[in-house]
Design an enzyme around this catalytic site. Structure first.
Site, short mmCIF file in Angstrom:
data_model
loop_
_atom_site.label_atom_id
_atom_site.label_comp_id
_atom_site.label_asym_id
_atom_site.label_seq_id
_atom_site.Cartn_x
_atom_site.Cartn_y
_atom_site.Cartn_z
N GLY A 131 -5.65 -0.22 29.98
CA GLY A 131 -6.10 -1.49 29.49
C GLY A 131 -4.70 -2.26 29.16
O GLY A 131 -3.70 -1.64 29.31
N ASP A 141 -6.99 -4.89 10.79
CA ASP A 141 -7.63 -5.30 12.00
C ASP A 141 -8.94 -4.25 12.46
O ASP A 141 -8.88 -3.99 13.53
CB ASP A 141 -6.77 -5.31 13.23
CG ASP A 141 -7.17 -6.10 14.33
OD1 ASP A 141 -8.29 -6.84 14.17
OD2 ASP A 141 -6.67 -6.33 15.54
#
Length: 403
Positions: free
Chosen positions: A135, A245
């Site tokens: 990714g 996050d």
């Protein structure tokens, strides 16, 4: 190298030559017609007649010669250009091939270019090899790597710059973390203009799993994942580390389905509540950020709790609250919302039949102003969390068990 679409090899230049040739032919015709016209008007001039005939003949020859000469020169230029283009294309092809060979040679290098200022643990052995890309993110590209003993791990590779260099201190902090619900950081290396983070290899995130399955988590799956996340957050907050996050994309699953908090690039060491100025910056994903982080620029452990609530909602609905509005409309809604920016979230939980019983009560306790919002130890003791925690710890005590 032949040019496509034109057998002459001249490309669009062949069309240009045909066009110019017609112009030359027209020029010859016009001159000839003019001279013949003069001759016809002066047929009685005797010697002039012979002059006119000679003039027509000479002018025609001269014009034809000029046209042929110009055309020949034009063709020469086109041929030179074609050869030059072919040479340029050949040079580009050779350069590309050299680049590929150089890259392959770099990949085959025994230390992979990361032995400069290396800070890895004993799990990482050289020479390790890059494998497929997993990714890409804000930090850079993430790919699978394999050591000579077959040990597999993930590597985040990013360009070294002022912003990335500031992450090195955070990475050094992450290396010291060790918990079954935190993605392990084995170490890092810096050098050659790049930073490499060595991380535990995971099967994918909860967000990835929901996308693959084309469905959200069911209640049992969401509860199991939430218990894992609470354990991870309890460990971080105990060390005064705020994740900043928390969301399903950053909650990763191992091969056995255990959920672990990952993507710790925004994590900060801090107290219960600090301003952005004290932290140095603001971070997080807007749809998961607490109202105080969005409006008052306050960041702390209770901000992680709000994000946890949004992540539980996301597990059961495949997206966080108000994702359908888009970022701008969501921010506008938050700015206009009452109860410290919590009213909209509370209304969604109240109306949606997916949220019942203890789960509904848990989310309603989370979506409140930060002064009233529980800390992670309070969340761990909530009925929707504490019973699975006790089962996981195999304890009969009525106190909530979090390690």
């Amino acid at each position: 190298m032949a040019q496509g679409g034109n057998d002459s090899g001249l490309g669009s230049g062949g069309q240009q030559f045909q066009f110019d040739q017609k112009l030359y032919e027209a020029l010859i015709g016009n001159i000839t017609e003019t001279v013949i016209g003069l001759y016809q008007k002066n047929q009685s001039l005797g010697e002039a007649k012979q002059v006119m005939v000679l003039t027509v003949d000479q002018v025609t020859k001269l014009a034809t010669h000029a046209a042929n000469y110009a055309a020949a020169k034009y063709l020469e230029k086109l041929e030179e250009q074609r050869i030059q283009n072919e040479q340029q294309q050949l040079a580009q092809a050779l350069a590309a091939m050299i680049g590929l060979l150089a890259a392959a040679s770099s990949d085959d290098d025994s230390d992979d270019g990361t032995n400069v200022n290396d800070h890895s643990t004993k799990e990482i052995q050289y020479p390790w090899k890059k494998e497929e890309i997993l990714g890409r993110g804000a930090f850079g590209v993430v790919f699978r790597a394999r050591g000579p003993d077959g040990f597999q791990f993930a590597v985040k590779e990013g360009e070294e710059n002022e912003q990335q260099t500031s992450l090195l201190e955070e990475i050094k902090c992450l290396i010291k973390l060790s918990h079954p619900n935190i993605v392990r950081c084995f170490g890092f290396a810096e050098g050659g203009g790049k930073i490499y983070m060595y991380l535990e290899l995971m099967a994918g995130s909860i967000a990835d799993r929901m996308k693959t399955n084309s469905r959200p988590c069911n209640i049992l799956e969401a509860r199991r994942h939430t218990v894992d996340v609470v354990r991870g957050l309890f460990y971080l907050h105990k060390k005064d580390i705020v994740h900043r996050d928390v969301k399903c994309a950053n909650i990763l699953l191992d091969s056995e389905g255990t959920a672990k908090l990952g993507d710790m690039g925004l994590s900060k060491v801090g107290s219960l509540q600090q301003t952005v100025a004290e932290y140095g910056d603001v971070g997080g994903s807007i749809l998961w950020m607490s109202p105080e982080a969005l409006t008052e620029k306050m960041i702390g452990k209770r901000a992680d709790i709000w994000s946890l609530g949004c992540s539980i909602y996301e597990m059961l609905k495949s997206e966080p609250p108000f994702a359908n509005l888009g970022i701008l409309k969501f921010l506008l809604l938050q700015s206009q919302s009452s109860q410290g920016g919590c009213a909209g979230h509370r209304q969604v939980i109240e109306r949606d039949e997916v949220f019942q019983g203890d789960l509904k009560n848990l989310l309603l306790e989370i979506f409140v102003p930060f002064q009233k919002r529980p800390l992670i130890e309070d969340i761990a003791c909530h009925p929707w969390i504490s019973i699975p925690l006790m089962l996981m710890e195999n304890k009969k005590s009525t106190t909530c068990a979090v390690q």
